[in-house]
Design a protein around this motif. Structure first.
Motif, PDB file in Angstrom:
ATOM      1  N   ARG B 446       0.628  -1.372  -0.005  1.00 41.11           N
ATOM      2  CA  ARG B 446      -0.078   0.118  -0.017  1.00 41.11           C
ATOM      3  C   ARG B 446       0.928   1.308   0.142  1.00 41.11           C
ATOM      4  O   ARG B 446       0.406   2.251  -0.443  1.00 41.11           O
ATOM      5  CB  ARG B 446      -0.775   0.041   1.249  1.00 41.11           C
ATOM      6  CG  ARG B 446      -0.395   0.009   2.476  1.00 41.11           C
ATOM      7  CD  ARG B 446      -1.323  -0.127   3.624  1.00 41.11           C
ATOM      8  NE  ARG B 446      -0.577  -0.628   4.810  1.00 41.11           N
ATOM      9  CZ  ARG B 446       0.046   0.010   5.858  1.00 41.11           C
ATOM     10  NH1 ARG B 446       0.172   1.183   5.645  1.00 41.11           N
ATOM     11  NH2 ARG B 446       0.586  -0.958   6.774  1.00 41.11           N
ATOM     12  N   MET B 447       2.073   1.139   0.388  1.00 36.02           N
ATOM     13  CA  MET B 447       2.912   2.416   0.465  1.00 36.02           C
ATOM     14  C   MET B 447       3.424   2.484  -0.913  1.00 36.02           C
ATOM     15  O   MET B 447       4.362   3.476  -1.014  1.00 36.02           O
ATOM     16  CB  MET B 447       3.933   2.157   1.459  1.00 36.02           C
ATOM     17  CG  MET B 447       3.449   2.073   2.931  1.00 36.02           C
ATOM     18  SD  MET B 447       4.516   2.044   4.043  1.00 36.02           S
ATOM     19  CE  MET B 447       4.892   3.697   4.386  1.00 36.02           C
ATOM     20  N   LEU B 448       3.140   2.031  -1.882  1.00 34.70           N
ATOM     21  CA  LEU B 448       3.520   2.535  -3.394  1.00 34.70           C
ATOM     22  C   LEU B 448       3.294   3.779  -3.698  1.00 34.70           C
ATOM     23  O   LEU B 448       3.737   4.534  -4.663  1.00 34.70           O
ATOM     24  CB  LEU B 448       2.899   1.370  -4.313  1.00 34.70           C
ATOM     25  CG  LEU B 448       3.966   0.124  -4.700  1.00 34.70           C
ATOM     26  CD1 LEU B 448       3.012  -0.636  -5.565  1.00 34.70           C
ATOM     27  CD2 LEU B 448       5.244   0.357  -4.856  1.00 34.70           C
ATOM     28  N   SER B 449       2.332   4.396  -2.725  1.00 31.35           N
ATOM     29  CA  SER B 449       1.704   5.757  -3.083  1.00 31.35           C
ATOM     30  C   SER B 449       2.670   6.904  -2.578  1.00 31.35           C
ATOM     31  O   SER B 449       2.635   8.038  -2.910  1.00 31.35           O
ATOM     32  CB  SER B 449       0.700   6.131  -2.332  1.00 31.35           C
ATOM     33  OG  SER B 449       0.678   5.668  -0.870  1.00 31.35           O
ATOM     34  N   LEU B 450       4.052   6.289  -1.942  1.00 34.73           N
ATOM     35  CA  LEU B 450       5.055   7.131  -1.770  1.00 34.73           C
ATOM     36  C   LEU B 450       5.739   7.765  -2.799  1.00 34.73           C
ATOM     37  O   LEU B 450       5.661   7.160  -3.966  1.00 34.73           O
ATOM     38  CB  LEU B 450       6.218   6.367  -1.025  1.00 34.73           C
ATOM     39  CG  LEU B 450       6.228   6.096   0.427  1.00 34.73           C
ATOM     40  CD1 LEU B 450       7.351   5.214   0.721  1.00 34.73           C
ATOM     41  CD2 LEU B 450       6.183   7.341   1.097  1.00 34.73           C
ATOM     42  N   ASN B 451       6.251   8.924  -2.883  1.00 28.61           N
ATOM     43  CA  ASN B 451       7.105   9.251  -3.912  1.00 28.61           C
ATOM     44  C   ASN B 451       8.628   9.380  -3.763  1.00 28.61           C
ATOM     45  O   ASN B 451       9.233   9.420  -2.544  1.00 28.61           O
ATOM     46  CB  ASN B 451       6.329  10.631  -4.582  1.00 28.61           C
ATOM     47  CG  ASN B 451       6.655  11.934  -3.576  1.00 28.61           C
ATOM     48  OD1 ASN B 451       7.928  11.836  -3.106  1.00 28.61           O
ATOM     49  ND2 ASN B 451       5.737  12.813  -3.489  1.00 28.61           N
ATOM     50  N   LEU B 452       9.288   9.541  -4.878  1.00 26.35           N
ATOM     51  CA  LEU B 452      10.755   9.557  -4.679  1.00 26.35           C
ATOM     52  C   LEU B 452      11.213  10.953  -4.420  1.00 26.35           C
ATOM     53  O   LEU B 452      11.287  11.764  -5.032  1.00 26.35           O
ATOM     54  CB  LEU B 452      11.082   9.072  -6.186  1.00 26.35           C
ATOM     55  CG  LEU B 452      12.263   8.561  -6.565  1.00 26.35           C
ATOM     56  CD1 LEU B 452      12.556   7.225  -6.036  1.00 26.35           C
ATOM     57  CD2 LEU B 452      12.530   8.380  -8.051  1.00 26.35           C
ATOM     58  N   ASP B 453      11.580  10.718  -2.965  1.00 24.97           N
ATOM     59  CA  ASP B 453      11.929  11.805  -2.397  1.00 24.97           C
ATOM     60  C   ASP B 453      12.674  11.803  -1.144  1.00 24.97           C
ATOM     61  O   ASP B 453      12.073  10.913  -0.431  1.00 24.97           O
ATOM     62  CB  ASP B 453      10.629  12.778  -2.146  1.00 24.97           C
ATOM     63  CG  ASP B 453      10.772  14.048  -1.359  1.00 24.97           C
ATOM     64  OD1 ASP B 453      10.977  15.028  -2.014  1.00 24.97           O
ATOM     65  OD2 ASP B 453      11.237  14.347   0.161  1.00 24.97           O
ATOM     66  N   TYR B 454      13.742  12.268  -1.110  1.00 25.13           N
ATOM     67  CA  TYR B 454      14.600  11.875   0.019  1.00 25.13           C
ATOM     68  C   TYR B 454      13.950  11.881   1.524  1.00 25.13           C
ATOM     69  O   TYR B 454      14.013  10.904   2.319  1.00 25.13           O
ATOM     70  CB  TYR B 454      15.993  12.803   0.112  1.00 25.13           C
ATOM     71  CG  TYR B 454      16.993  12.467  -0.952  1.00 25.13           C
ATOM     72  CD1 TYR B 454      17.875  11.536  -0.838  1.00 25.13           C
ATOM     73  CD2 TYR B 454      17.043  13.388  -1.972  1.00 25.13           C
ATOM     74  CE1 TYR B 454      18.671  11.125  -1.779  1.00 25.13           C
ATOM     75  CE2 TYR B 454      17.865  13.363  -2.907  1.00 25.13           C
ATOM     76  CZ  TYR B 454      18.881  11.959  -2.979  1.00 25.13           C
ATOM     77  OH  TYR B 454      19.796  11.922  -3.946  1.00 25.13           O
TER      78      TYR B 454
END
Lengths: 251, 634, 174
Positions: B446-454
């Motif tokens: 479900r945390m695939l909603s994260l984005n690529l950000d430090y």
């Protein structure tokens, strides 16, 4: 000279000193297991961990190698530090449950036992032997071998070390007394054809190294390993026969 | 010939241009390690053979990786005056038909993937057009590059030349605008201006730490001392990534150019590239790149007439994960074992041989020529508020289409996974994903909603690491994953400090309790307590982050740990908790399992479901692997 | 100079790096590639040539995975156990190879024909699980494919056929 506080105490410290040095000089006790005044700080046992407040941030550092700075506020004991030290000694107690020095330190830190399945090592891998051999003796006869869970201290290829001068510095610095040496009067070489008596020798048990002892030209008593005298004589630029007599006969 | 002025560089650029766009057909075959593993080497030979047999005049060029790993071997073709077309997979068997189609001046539509009307170029004022005018009707059915979902959201900075140029040709690199940034830096900018530009771009370390590159450079330049060094790390061996390798194999010059610019900015005359011993092809191509740059005078003395001198030496690493730690890497460079030391004095001040040293990761360096060439503002226009630019991501594990992509910071993992990786394979369910390697975390699907950000990733408990994204499906056991990473760290720890060496050992024992079904709540509490000491007291980041995967596995997949406490491994992975059996209802009595069993534990007569002798079974899973109807259950 | 061919390799490796002490690891790589291991004799010879203690060579040879102090087999098999390959059951491939070749864990077979080791990521995650025999990469391997002769699939520079024939022939010879 930097001004700092350790556990609230105002201290003026010499430039370039470490927190550990300054604390000890001021009677503040910080436990250590891989530190020796004669050796470069190593920072491996992590027991000497303290908290430093540099104004901008607070963090845990090892006091043995953290240089003092102006305005530093050091705490040598708080809840986290105590918990960490206890866990470290518990880990060491798991590794070396029968090493006296480890048990004493555990006692001192209030740890009575370990919750992990125990091993029966005696070496805590503090590296003092390796470092003294390199930094003080300059022989580099022994080193660490492997890494991670398999790390150990060893002579090259676990065989006789050709660089060991049998000085015993490693034996002297070892905090858990797991390095041993002894002098024998009648060493024996074993060959296929039979055995041969080779006389006085020093045996470095851990390094599988035996060094013939030189005997005094006058009284016939053993002086020191021949190889050691050769190496030291060469370093000091002495004449080849300068070390032929024992201390007693010289006087 | 030596390039001494910007004009010389321009002349060479024209020559390279001719090489890139010859009058004959240019056939470009992807030859990174992954492509070679899929047979690209044989394909090149087959193309050469077939072209000769059919008397078809063409230039065959090995290029880097275009990222479409599941379509490998990939081949791209530029026929003069026509769009560039990508094909894949092109196997040895396909070659005769493929060449026949090309020789006839046509297109092999069966294998065509997409077409490009113009060259992907960051530096050209006007991108080179392969074909003029409208697209021919017969090509319209081949999707355009800009419409391919795989590439749609990608922005290529580090991989801008990958797949286009021959990585062993400096001329082709120069033709794509290469070394112009170096020329600009050393002839038009002061070192301070270069550092200012990099700082302004907000470039952050691509090795996982995310430290500001500009700040690091500034500290190193200002540190007292004569000799200083710039270092490039190509050794962060997270298990399960191939980005560094691919980057180096596809475009070694961009890394080299970045390093030379860094040397100029920091005031270093010597650079070192520390490359893991597992990258023989990358090493070879890098060596060649250095030789070529030196031959043109882009390395050596008085570079481009600026008075700046710089040399680069490659050092092969010994294969140690801990050498991703800067102080351990420097120890390795000095020829010693990779034991880290405390960084109370930064390596930028006191690093390699106690001199000021700036260490950056290979991908960080690859960004530098673009930042200088296109300017900091252009670069920082890409990405999120605090994370700028792009990140190269290797997508592997349980995905339909494993691939290598470069996406802007801020891209959602969902997009990366679904649109580029193609989602999970049929019949499978995504359970978790892993980023950042052993020092990162495992996060639930479900945390695939994260984005690529430090920052966002840090908050979620993982880090970018060097950019590996590994999808984990329902066949995996999270306790086993935790065990796997801990075992890895036990082998990779340098063993110097107590919390890491002894802590990891105990951590592994505690996890093993669960894999054999004797784990308890107390064990979980002890893991937490141990993890605290390891995180706070370990000497380097390897030890500090060692309990990370385990902790996140417990946090997000507690139910699996609980099942193991009851003696169950829901995924059927932990050997001590499973028994194989044959479901007679599903079994078709094909006999495959009987033949597959290495210890003859399965026997039976034709026509009926075989029986499994539990006493002989070694739980190797060979039977399960060959069973087409999933009749072997655990 | 030594006339022993093994030591000649060493001499040329030392020479290539100008006999510099800090090139120790590079020189060791050359030796490892040429001889398959850093033997005790090589380590002692190297320590003399570079004028460094043999303990330093030994320490490095046992610290870094790229080196081994035990001799490798004529054919060296590497099985990738990176995360991606691990998830695709590379551990089983490793176990199966061990069973077929009668090697316990990592190491060499008794007759020195084969040796096997687990390696970290080989950078072919998308083609996994991968293994390599004598540097030739085989992609998409499975434990079941190890002893069997699969169809004539041509994969990369190496075929399964070739890889498995080597192993199968070895077993038959035994």
């Amino acid at each position: 000279m930097p001004q700092l506080t350790i556990d609230g105490k105002q201290i003026t410290a010499p430039v370039g000193a470490t927190i550990l040095q300054v604390a000890r000089e001021n009677g503040i006790d910080i436990p250590t297991f891989c530190h020796h005044e004669a050796l470069e700080p190593w920072g491996a046992c992590r027991l000497c961990i303290v908290e430093v407040d540099e104004g901008s941030r607070t963090r845990l550092v090892t006091s043995c190698n953290f240089p003092v700075k102006e305005g530093l506020a050091v705490t040598t004991k708080n809840k986290s530090i105590i918990a960490i030290r206890k866990m470290i000694i518990e880990l060491l107690l798991t590794r070396c449950p029968n090493a006296q020095a480890v048990r004493q330190m555990a006692d001192k830190l209030g740890v009575t036992g370990t919750r992990f399945p125990i091993e029966n090592e005696f070496c805590i891998l503090c590296g003092m032997c390796v470092r003294v051999c390199k930094e003080i003796v300059g022989a580099q006869a022994i080193s660490f071998a492997s890494r991670g869970g398999n790390k150990k201290v060893a002579s090259p290829f676990f065989k006789r070390s050709g660089d060991c001068i049998g000085c015993g510095a490693c034996v002297y610095v070892c905090p858990t007394q797991c390095i041993t040496m002894n002098d024998v009067t009648e060493a024996t070489d074993v060959y296929a054809e039979g055995t041969e008596q080779v006389g006085y020798a020093r045996v470095m048990n851990n390094w599988r190294t035996r060094l013939p002892l030189k005997v005094c030209k006058s009284c016939g008593n053993p002086i020191a390993p021949e190889f050691q005298l050769q190496v030291l004589g060469k370093k000091a630029g002495l004449a080849p026969d300068a070390l032929d007599l024992c201390q007693g006969c010289k006087e | 010939m030596r390039i001494s002025t910007a004009a010389d560089l321009e002349r060479l650029k024209q020559e390279g241009h001719k090489q890139l766009h010859p009058d004959t057909v240019r056939i470009m075959v992807g030859t990174a390690t992954c492509c070679l593993a899929r047979g690209a080497g044989k394909v090149i030979k087959a193309i050469e053979r077939e072209a000769a047999a059919q008397k078809f005049a063409c230039t065959i060029v090995p290029v880097g990786c275009i990222g479409l790993c599941h379509q490998e071997p990939t081949v791209e073709v530029i026929q003069p005056g026509k769009p560039r077309i990508a094909y894949g997979p092109v196997t040895v068997e396909d070659v005769p038909e493929f060449i026949k189609a090309l020789a006839a001046g046509g297109v092999d539509k069966k294998r065509a993937l997409f077409r490009s009307e113009q060259e992907y170029s960051l530096f050209a004022a006007e991108p080179y057009r392969y074909a003029q005018g409208a697209v021919a009707d017969d090509l319209k059915e081949i999707p355009a590059y800009s419409d391919v979902p795989f590439y749609k959201k990608q922005v290529k900075i580090c991989l801008r030349n990958a797949g286009t140029i021959n990585p062993e040709s400096i001329e082709e690199y120069i033709a794509m605008g290469g070394y112009a940034a170096l020329a600009k830096a050393v002839t038009q900018m002061t070192p301070e201006q270069v550092i200012h530009e990099v700082t302004k771009s907000n470039l952050r370390g691509r090795g996982g730490g995310g430290f500001s590159t500009g700040k690091k450079w500034t500290e190193c330049r200002k540190a007292p001392g004569g000799q200083r060094y710039v270092l490039c790390n190509v050794s962060e061996g997270d298990p399960g990534i191939g980005m560094h390798k691919s980057l180096l194999e596809s475009d070694p010059h961009t890394v080299l150019e970045g390093l030379i610019i860094g040397g100029y900015a920091i005031g270093a005359a010597q650079g070192y590239i520390y490359i893991s011993s597992g990258y023989p092809l990358g090493l070879k191509r890098l060596q060649k790149a250095i030789e070529q740059a030196a031959a043109y005078g882009l390395l050596g003395t008085n570079i481009l007439g600026s008075g700046f001198n710089f040399t680069v030496t490659i050092k092969e690493g010994g294969g140690a994960y801990v050498c991703g730690e800067s102080t351990a890497l420097m120890a390795g460079l000095e020829g010693r074992i990779g034991e880290p030391r405390p960084k109370y004095i930064h390596t930028a001040v006191k690093g390699l041989w106690d001199s000021p040293s700036d260490l950056n990761n290979v991908e960080t360096w690859a960004n530098v020529p673009v930042i200088i060439g296109k300017g900091a503002d252009w670069f920082s226009g890409i990405g999120t508020g605090s994370s700028k630019g792009t990140k190269v991501i290797g997508i592997s594990g349980s995905v339909k289409t494993p691939c290598l992509v470069e996406v802007p910071m801020g891209t959602l993992f969902k997009e990366i996974f679904n649109e580029m990786g193609g989602g999970v394979p049929a019949k499978r369910k995504l359970k978790a994903f892993q980023t950042g390697g052993p020092s990162g975390g495992v996060l639930p699907a479900r945390m695939l909603s994260l984005n690529l950000d430090y920052e966002e990733m840090g908050k979620a408990g993982t880090n970018l690491g060097s950019g590996g994204f590994i999808a984990i499906d329902d066949r995996a056991c999270m306790v086993d994953i935790a065990r796997f990473f801990t075992q890895f760290l036990l082998e990779e720890s340098c063993g110097k400090c107590v919390p890491c060496r002894e802590g990891v050992k105990r951590l592994l024992q505690l996890i093993n309790n669960f894999t054999i079904g004797i784990g308890t709540e107390e064990h979980l509490t002890l893991i937490k307590e141990l993890a605290f000491a390891m995180e706070k007291a370990s000497l380097c980041d390897l030890g500090k982050t060692a309990p990370s995967v385990v902790q996140y596995a417990i946090k997000y997949f507690k139910d699996e740990f609980e099942a193991h406490m009851q003696g169950q491994c829901p995924a059927g992975v932990c050997k001590d908790l499973i028994l194989y059996s044959i479901d007679a209802k599903l079994c078709t009595a094909c006999g495959a399992c009987i033949r597959a069993c290495p210890v003859n534990a399965i026997s039976g007569d034709p026509g009926s479901a075989p029986t499994l002798d539990m006493k002989k079974c070694i739980k190797c899973g060979a039977c399960k692997e060959v069973c087409d109807v999933e009749a072997i259950t655990t | 100079m030594d006339n022993n061919p093994a030591m000649k390799t060493l001499d040329s490796a030392v020479e290539k790096y100008g006999g510099k002490k800090e090139a120790l690891l590079s020189i060791m790589h050359e030796i490892q590639k040429a001889q398959g291991s850093i033997s005790e004799d090589s380590a002692r010879y190297l320590s003399q040539k570079l004028d460094i203690p043999v303990s330093q060579v030994f320490s490095a040879a046992t610290f870094y995975r790229a080196f081994s102090t035990e001799p490798r087999g004529k054919h060296h098999i590497k099985v990738c156990t990176g995360t991606s390959c691990y998830l695709r059951a590379s551990e089983k491939i490793f176990e199966r190879i061990g069973r077929e070749l009668n090697i316990a864990g990592e190491g060499a077979s008794e007759d020195g024909e084969f040796s096997v080791e687990k390696v970290r990521c080989m950078g072919c995650c998308n083609a996994g699980p991968v293994m390599a025999i004598d540097e030739q990469i085989c992609e998409d391997v499975s434990a079941g494919k190890i002893p069997d002769l699969p169809k004539q699939e041509i994969i990369g520079e190496m075929t399964h056929r070739k890889a498995t024939t080597v192993i199968k022939k070895y077993r038959e010879d035994k």
